[in-house]
Structures are given as C-alpha cells and as structure tokens.
Design a protein around this motif. Structure first.
Motif, PDB file in Angstrom:
ATOM      1  N   GLY A  56       0.801  -1.214   0.000  1.00  0.00           N
ATOM      2  CA  GLY A  56       0.000   0.000   0.000  1.00  0.00           C
ATOM      3  C   GLY A  56       0.836   1.267   0.000  1.00  0.00           C
ATOM      4  O   GLY A  56       0.394   2.309  -0.486  1.00  0.00           O
ATOM      5  N   LEU A  57       2.053   1.200   0.525  1.00  0.00           N
ATOM      6  CA  LEU A  57       2.901   2.384   0.549  1.00  0.00           C
ATOM      7  C   LEU A  57       3.400   2.781  -0.837  1.00  0.00           C
ATOM      8  O   LEU A  57       3.978   3.838  -1.004  1.00  0.00           O
ATOM      9  CB  LEU A  57       4.069   2.207   1.523  1.00  0.00           C
ATOM     10  CG  LEU A  57       3.678   2.676   2.920  1.00  0.00           C
ATOM     11  CD1 LEU A  57       3.041   1.564   3.707  1.00  0.00           C
ATOM     12  CD2 LEU A  57       4.837   3.272   3.627  1.00  0.00           C
ATOM     13  N   SER A  58       3.157   1.933  -1.824  1.00  0.00           N
ATOM     14  CA  SER A  58       3.536   2.283  -3.194  1.00  0.00           C
ATOM     15  C   SER A  58       2.394   2.985  -3.924  1.00  0.00           C
ATOM     16  O   SER A  58       2.515   3.310  -5.094  1.00  0.00           O
ATOM     17  CB  SER A  58       3.963   1.028  -3.964  1.00  0.00           C
ATOM     18  OG  SER A  58       2.847   0.172  -4.153  1.00  0.00           O
ATOM     19  N   THR A  59       1.282   3.239  -3.230  1.00  0.00           N
ATOM     20  CA  THR A  59       0.097   3.806  -3.880  1.00  0.00           C
ATOM     21  C   THR A  59      -0.102   5.293  -3.601  1.00  0.00           C
ATOM     22  O   THR A  59      -1.084   5.871  -4.061  1.00  0.00           O
ATOM     23  CB  THR A  59      -1.177   3.044  -3.445  1.00  0.00           C
ATOM     24  OG1 THR A  59      -1.379   3.242  -2.037  1.00  0.00           O
ATOM     25  CG2 THR A  59      -1.071   1.561  -3.749  1.00  0.00           C
ATOM     26  N   PHE A  60       0.783   5.913  -2.842  1.00  0.00           N
ATOM     27  CA  PHE A  60       0.618   7.332  -2.527  1.00  0.00           C
ATOM     28  C   PHE A  60       1.969   7.992  -2.311  1.00  0.00           C
ATOM     29  O   PHE A  60       2.994   7.326  -2.202  1.00  0.00           O
ATOM     30  CB  PHE A  60      -0.263   7.519  -1.286  1.00  0.00           C
ATOM     31  CG  PHE A  60       0.354   6.990  -0.007  1.00  0.00           C
ATOM     32  CD1 PHE A  60       1.183   7.789   0.763  1.00  0.00           C
ATOM     33  CD2 PHE A  60       0.089   5.703   0.416  1.00  0.00           C
ATOM     34  CE1 PHE A  60       1.751   7.295   1.937  1.00  0.00           C
ATOM     35  CE2 PHE A  60       0.649   5.203   1.587  1.00  0.00           C
ATOM     36  CZ  PHE A  60       1.480   6.015   2.339  1.00  0.00           C
ATOM     37  N   LYS A  61       1.948   9.309  -2.240  1.00  0.00           N
ATOM     38  CA  LYS A  61       3.126  10.113  -1.912  1.00  0.00           C
ATOM     39  C   LYS A  61       2.859  10.779  -0.571  1.00  0.00           C
ATOM     40  O   LYS A  61       1.717  10.851  -0.110  1.00  0.00           O
ATOM     41  CB  LYS A  61       3.357  11.165  -3.002  1.00  0.00           C
ATOM     42  CG  LYS A  61       3.714  10.562  -4.339  1.00  0.00           C
ATOM     43  CD  LYS A  61       4.051  11.657  -5.328  1.00  0.00           C
ATOM     44  CE  LYS A  61       4.685  11.029  -6.546  1.00  0.00           C
ATOM     45  NZ  LYS A  61       3.945  11.068  -7.744  1.00  0.00           N
ATOM     46  N   ASN A  62       3.898  11.301   0.045  1.00  0.00           N
ATOM     47  CA  ASN A  62       3.741  11.983   1.330  1.00  0.00           C
ATOM     48  C   ASN A  62       2.683  13.080   1.281  1.00  0.00           C
ATOM     49  O   ASN A  62       1.877  13.213   2.201  1.00  0.00           O
ATOM     50  CB  ASN A  62       5.077  12.572   1.797  1.00  0.00           C
ATOM     51  CG  ASN A  62       5.877  11.596   2.623  1.00  0.00           C
ATOM     52  OD1 ASN A  62       5.338  10.892   3.467  1.00  0.00           O
ATOM     53  ND2 ASN A  62       7.167  11.558   2.384  1.00  0.00           N
ATOM     54  N   GLU A  63       2.688  13.842   0.186  1.00  0.00           N
ATOM     55  CA  GLU A  63       1.730  14.939   0.059  1.00  0.00           C
ATOM     56  C   GLU A  63       0.289  14.418   0.116  1.00  0.00           C
ATOM     57  O   GLU A  63      -0.595  15.054   0.687  1.00  0.00           O
ATOM     58  CB  GLU A  63       1.953  15.695  -1.261  1.00  0.00           C
ATOM     59  CG  GLU A  63       3.328  16.329  -1.393  1.00  0.00           C
ATOM     60  CD  GLU A  63       4.424  15.334  -1.812  1.00  0.00           C
ATOM     61  OE1 GLU A  63       4.139  14.336  -2.508  1.00  0.00           O
ATOM     62  OE2 GLU A  63       5.577  15.547  -1.409  1.00  0.00           O
ATOM     63  N   ASP A  64       0.057  13.265  -0.524  1.00  0.00           N
ATOM     64  CA  ASP A  64      -1.281  12.671  -0.516  1.00  0.00           C
ATOM     65  C   ASP A  64      -1.709  12.305   0.903  1.00  0.00           C
ATOM     66  O   ASP A  64      -2.841  12.581   1.311  1.00  0.00           O
ATOM     67  CB  ASP A  64      -1.316  11.403  -1.392  1.00  0.00           C
ATOM     68  CG  ASP A  64      -0.875  11.659  -2.822  1.00  0.00           C
ATOM     69  OD1 ASP A  64      -1.181  12.744  -3.356  1.00  0.00           O
ATOM     70  OD2 ASP A  64      -0.224  10.766  -3.400  1.00  0.00           O
ATOM     71  N   ALA A  65      -0.813  11.668   1.640  1.00  0.00           N
ATOM     72  CA  ALA A  65      -1.130  11.256   3.016  1.00  0.00           C
ATOM     73  C   ALA A  65      -1.401  12.473   3.895  1.00  0.00           C
ATOM     74  O   ALA A  65      -2.350  12.478   4.685  1.00  0.00           O
ATOM     75  CB  ALA A  65       0.011  10.418   3.589  1.00  0.00           C
ATOM     76  N   HIS A  66      -0.594  13.517   3.758  1.00  0.00           N
ATOM     77  CA  HIS A  66      -0.807  14.726   4.557  1.00  0.00           C
ATOM     78  C   HIS A  66      -2.131  15.394   4.202  1.00  0.00           C
ATOM     79  O   HIS A  66      -2.836  15.890   5.085  1.00  0.00           O
ATOM     80  CB  HIS A  66       0.370  15.699   4.399  1.00  0.00           C
ATOM     81  CG  HIS A  66       1.575  15.282   5.167  1.00  0.00           C
ATOM     82  ND1 HIS A  66       1.684  15.461   6.532  1.00  0.00           N
ATOM     83  CD2 HIS A  66       2.716  14.661   4.781  1.00  0.00           C
ATOM     84  CE1 HIS A  66       2.841  14.981   6.951  1.00  0.00           C
ATOM     85  NE2 HIS A  66       3.490  14.490   5.903  1.00  0.00           N
ATOM     86  N   ALA A  67      -2.498  15.385   2.928  1.00  0.00           N
ATOM     87  CA  ALA A  67      -3.769  15.975   2.501  1.00  0.00           C
ATOM     88  C   ALA A  67      -4.961  15.202   3.085  1.00  0.00           C
ATOM     89  O   ALA A  67      -5.947  15.798   3.528  1.00  0.00           O
ATOM     90  CB  ALA A  67      -3.854  16.016   0.975  1.00  0.00           C
ATOM     91  N   VAL A  68      -4.870  13.882   3.106  1.00  0.00           N
ATOM     92  CA  VAL A  68      -5.947  13.063   3.675  1.00  0.00           C
ATOM     93  C   VAL A  68      -6.071  13.307   5.175  1.00  0.00           C
ATOM     94  O   VAL A  68      -7.176  13.419   5.707  1.00  0.00           O
ATOM     95  CB  VAL A  68      -5.719  11.559   3.363  1.00  0.00           C
ATOM     96  CG1 VAL A  68      -6.641  10.688   4.185  1.00  0.00           C
ATOM     97  CG2 VAL A  68      -5.895  11.293   1.890  1.00  0.00           C
ATOM     98  N   VAL A  69      -4.937  13.384   5.856  1.00  0.00           N
ATOM     99  CA  VAL A  69      -4.967  13.665   7.299  1.00  0.00           C
ATOM    100  C   VAL A  69      -5.653  15.011   7.548  1.00  0.00           C
ATOM    101  O   VAL A  69      -6.524  15.120   8.413  1.00  0.00           O
ATOM    102  CB  VAL A  69      -3.539  13.656   7.895  1.00  0.00           C
ATOM    103  CG1 VAL A  69      -3.529  14.265   9.288  1.00  0.00           C
ATOM    104  CG2 VAL A  69      -2.990  12.246   7.931  1.00  0.00           C
TER     105      VAL A  69
END
Length: 130
Positions: A56-69
């Motif tokens: 699953g860690l290959s499906t997003f970038k840091n920016e994506d995770a921060h935006a979801v948070v």
C-alpha cells in the motif's frame, strides 16, 4: 503490517522463535526502537528486514497522506503530523536496500548482528533475498 501475510507460516517459524516487528512499509527507521529492545535487551542476533510486493505504501506520496490527514482530522491533526515522512516507496527492492543501509550504518545496532533483506511476493507466497 499487511494483514495478508502470516509471518509464522511464510517463514516456517514457530511461536516463540522470533520477534516479529510489523509496521507500515516494513520501515527500519520506524522500527528502530523495537529493534534495539529486541537486540540489546532480549539478545536477538539476526535481523531479517522484509518488505512485500503490492504494498500500500507504493500507492501514494507523502503529500497525498498529509492531505488526507488534513481533510479527515482537520488542522490540528495535520499540524501534529507536519513534516512526518510516511515512508512511501515505488520500488520494494530499492526500499529494502535503503533500509538495510540504515540498519547497517546505525550506531544503535550491533556490528555483530546479522542483517539481511528480503521481498515477500504476495501472489506466490515466496521470498527472495535482496
């Protein structure tokens, strides 16, 4: 962390034979506290760093995770995690090499500890050394 993997069955180990430290992406930096406890306090002498295909860690970038948070938890949640590296990667083999380097260069891991890196194939259930 992946619920599709049973480490005991995948590696033929019995209950009590190994300390299994699981986290998102099998990240060595994130696991270092537990690795030090296992090695220094519980006398572990070998570390197998294992990542897997279809992570699953290959499906997003840091920016994506921060935006979801930020979207889901608001400004306070985003602020608390500002600057956090969620550890995404696109190439599991390169990610294993990078984490092996972290462990082998760490002054918190004994030079006498054997460290190796592996990739578990989700589809076949086989592992291969990196």
């Amino acid at each position: 962390m992946d619920s599709r993997i049973d480490p005991m069955a995948a590696f033929g180990i019995s209950l009590g034979d190994a300390h299994v430290i699981r986290n998102g992406g099998g990240d060595a930096r994130d696991a270092l506290r537990s690795i030090v406890i296992s090695e220094q306090l519980l006398e572990t002498t070998e570390i197998l760093l294992i990542k897997h295909t279809d992570c699953g860690l290959s499906t997003f970038k840091n920016e994506d995770a921060h935006a979801v948070v930020k979207k889901n938890l608001g400004e306070e949640g985003a602020k608390e995690l500002a600057g956090l590296d969620f550890g995404p990667f696109s190439d599991p083999e390169e990610a294993v090499r990078s984490d092996l380097k972290v462990l082998k260069e760490s002054k918190a891991v004994s030079d006498s500890t054997t460290i190796s890196g592996w990739i578990y194939d989700i589809k076949t259930g086989k592992v291969r050394a990196v």
